[in-house]
Design an enzyme around this catalytic site. Structure first.
Site, mmCIF file in Angstrom:
data_model
loop_
_atom_site.group_PDB
_atom_site.id
_atom_site.type_symbol
_atom_site.label_atom_id
_atom_site.label_comp_id
_atom_site.label_asym_id
_atom_site.label_seq_id
_atom_site.Cartn_x
_atom_site.Cartn_y
_atom_site.Cartn_z
ATOM 1 N N HIS A 59 -22.579 -22.994 -0.128
ATOM 2 C CA HIS A 59 -21.983 -22.967 1.211
ATOM 3 C C HIS A 59 -20.462 -23.049 1.093
ATOM 4 O O HIS A 59 -19.928 -23.243 0.007
ATOM 5 C CB HIS A 59 -22.552 -24.059 2.122
ATOM 6 C CG HIS A 59 -22.238 -25.468 1.734
ATOM 7 N ND1 HIS A 59 -22.716 -26.053 0.579
ATOM 8 C CD2 HIS A 59 -21.486 -26.437 2.349
ATOM 9 C CE1 HIS A 59 -22.300 -27.302 0.501
ATOM 10 N NE2 HIS A 59 -21.528 -27.565 1.556
ATOM 11 N N HIS A 61 -17.968 -25.043 2.076
ATOM 12 C CA HIS A 61 -17.098 -26.231 2.016
ATOM 13 C C HIS A 61 -16.248 -26.235 0.740
ATOM 14 O O HIS A 61 -16.699 -25.855 -0.336
ATOM 15 C CB HIS A 61 -17.929 -27.510 2.109
ATOM 16 C CG HIS A 61 -18.446 -27.779 3.493
ATOM 17 N ND1 HIS A 61 -19.489 -28.640 3.750
ATOM 18 C CD2 HIS A 61 -18.034 -27.305 4.700
ATOM 19 C CE1 HIS A 61 -19.703 -28.685 5.071
ATOM 20 N NE2 HIS A 61 -18.845 -27.877 5.661
ATOM 21 N N ASP A 63 -15.249 -28.435 -1.273
ATOM 22 C CA ASP A 63 -15.706 -29.146 -2.466
ATOM 23 C C ASP A 63 -16.916 -28.466 -3.120
ATOM 24 O O ASP A 63 -17.585 -29.056 -3.967
ATOM 25 C CB ASP A 63 -15.994 -30.621 -2.150
ATOM 26 C CG ASP A 63 -17.100 -30.808 -1.136
ATOM 27 O OD1 ASP A 63 -17.258 -29.940 -0.252
ATOM 28 O OD2 ASP A 63 -17.829 -31.816 -1.232
ATOM 29 N N HIS A 64 -17.153 -27.207 -2.740
ATOM 30 C CA HIS A 64 -18.193 -26.390 -3.385
ATOM 31 C C HIS A 64 -17.643 -25.055 -3.878
ATOM 32 O O HIS A 64 -18.258 -24.412 -4.727
ATOM 33 C CB HIS A 64 -19.363 -26.158 -2.423
ATOM 34 C CG HIS A 64 -20.074 -27.436 -2.093
ATOM 35 N ND1 HIS A 64 -21.285 -27.784 -2.626
ATOM 36 C CD2 HIS A 64 -19.682 -28.491 -1.324
ATOM 37 C CE1 HIS A 64 -21.620 -28.993 -2.201
ATOM 38 N NE2 HIS A 64 -20.666 -29.439 -1.404
ATOM 39 N N HIS A 117 -26.584 -27.977 7.502
ATOM 40 C CA HIS A 117 -25.329 -28.606 7.057
ATOM 41 C C HIS A 117 -24.176 -27.651 7.358
ATOM 42 O O HIS A 117 -23.165 -28.043 7.948
ATOM 43 C CB HIS A 117 -25.424 -28.920 5.574
ATOM 44 C CG HIS A 117 -24.184 -29.503 4.993
ATOM 45 N ND1 HIS A 117 -23.756 -30.774 5.277
ATOM 46 C CD2 HIS A 117 -23.265 -28.990 4.129
ATOM 47 C CE1 HIS A 117 -22.623 -31.014 4.624
ATOM 48 N NE2 HIS A 117 -22.300 -29.954 3.920
ATOM 49 N N ASP A 136 -25.656 -29.167 -0.388
ATOM 50 C CA ASP A 136 -25.600 -30.351 0.470
ATOM 51 C C ASP A 136 -26.725 -30.353 1.505
ATOM 52 O O ASP A 136 -26.573 -30.922 2.595
ATOM 53 C CB ASP A 136 -24.257 -30.403 1.210
ATOM 54 C CG ASP A 136 -23.101 -30.804 0.308
ATOM 55 O OD1 ASP A 136 -23.342 -31.169 -0.856
ATOM 56 O OD2 ASP A 136 -21.945 -30.737 0.784
ATOM 57 N N HIS A 174 -23.975 -34.167 -4.686
ATOM 58 C CA HIS A 174 -23.242 -35.432 -4.547
ATOM 59 C C HIS A 174 -24.064 -36.606 -5.054
ATOM 60 O O HIS A 174 -25.304 -36.591 -4.999
ATOM 61 C CB HIS A 174 -22.896 -35.708 -3.074
ATOM 62 C CG HIS A 174 -21.872 -34.782 -2.505
ATOM 63 N ND1 HIS A 174 -20.515 -34.991 -2.638
ATOM 64 C CD2 HIS A 174 -22.002 -33.638 -1.794
ATOM 65 C CE1 HIS A 174 -19.851 -34.020 -2.022
ATOM 66 N NE2 HIS A 174 -20.725 -33.179 -1.504
HETATM 67 ZN ZN LIG Z 1 -20.882 -29.529 2.311
#
Ligand SMILES: [Zn+2]
Length: 244
Positions: A59, A61, A63-64, A117, A136, A174
């Site tokens: 996805h 985001h 942090d991905h 998400h 996530d 995570h």
């Molecule tokens: Zn995320």
């Protein structure tokens, strides 16, 4: 972790992210899933003599996908991610949707759309290797926050992922396990499997150990979101966890 001829290596980055490097021994191919950043991932691959040939994103985001461009610049790898989020990610070479297939050597991953998400979130399921990369969407004893979707969508995601074979290894992005487990115990105080798992996780974290990957079987027994009996119950639990 060695799964048949696939080796999966955890690269901890930022405060609590896990980037996954997956290496196929037979072909020598290496894929990185959800690189939040580039340098530690490139270093982890180099330390093993691996060259990253592909990135798979779940996805949009940061942090991905934050390491996408720098890893591509360093390796020339190709980047695959959700068609529904191509504009937001911006660095994709290939876009995929439900049922599409991506490969690492002779191993096949099928794309599952698991929105909630984020609106276009996908998972990569290697059925023959009993591996799923869930980003996530599903966490150890938890699920992702509903930033762009509904409890009904997440309930459906939990049903689909929960329907995979019990021995499927679940690679989430995570280390949220302890927080999830403590919250879950408040919801299902009489769940003995859950209590035992939380105790084991507390001990593992005290030793500084990671608690993922998990398995579908373990989640079916201890994940209060996967165990929610209906959409309402999942929604109530998600809202309570958000407020916790
Ligand atoms: Zn995320």
């Amino acid at each position: 972790m060695v799964n048949a001829m696939l080796e999966v290596v955890r690269v901890p980055v930022l405060s609590d992210n896990y980037v996954w490097l997956m290496h196929d021994v037979a072909s020598g191919e290496t894929v990185v899933i959800d690189p939040a950043v580039a340098e530690p991932v490139l270093a982890a691959a180099a330390a093993r003599g691996w060259t990253i040939g592909q990135i798979w994103n779940t996805h949009w985001h940061g942090d991905h996908v934050g390491g996408n461009a720098a890893i591509k610049a360093a390796t020339g790898c190709s980047i695959t991610g959700p068609a529904a989020e191509a504009d937001r990610i911006g660095t994709l070479d290939r876009t995929v949707s439900e049922g599409d297939v991506v490969r690492i050597g002779g191993h096949v991953a099928t794309v599952m759309e698991v929105p909630a998400h984020t609106a276009g979130h996908i998972a990569y399921h290697l059925a023959e290797d009993a591996i799923v990369f869930v980003g996530d969407t599903l966490f150890a004893m938890g699920c992702g926050r509903l930033f762009e979707g509904t409890a009904a969508q997440m309930f459906n995601n939990m049903a689909r992922l929960g329907g995979l074979p019990d021995d499927t290894s679940v690679y989430c992005a995570h280390e949220y396990t302890l927080s999830n487990g403590r919250f879950a115990l408040g919801v299902e105080p009489d769940n003995e499997a859950l209590a035992a798992r939380v105790a084991a996780v507390e001990a593992a974290r005290a030793r500084g150990e990671a608690t993922v990957p998990t398995t579908i079987g373990l989640e079916r027994a201890t994940n209060i979101f996967m165990r929610a009996r209906d959409v309402e119950e999942l929604a109530q639990r998600r809202a309570a966890k958000d407020a916790a």
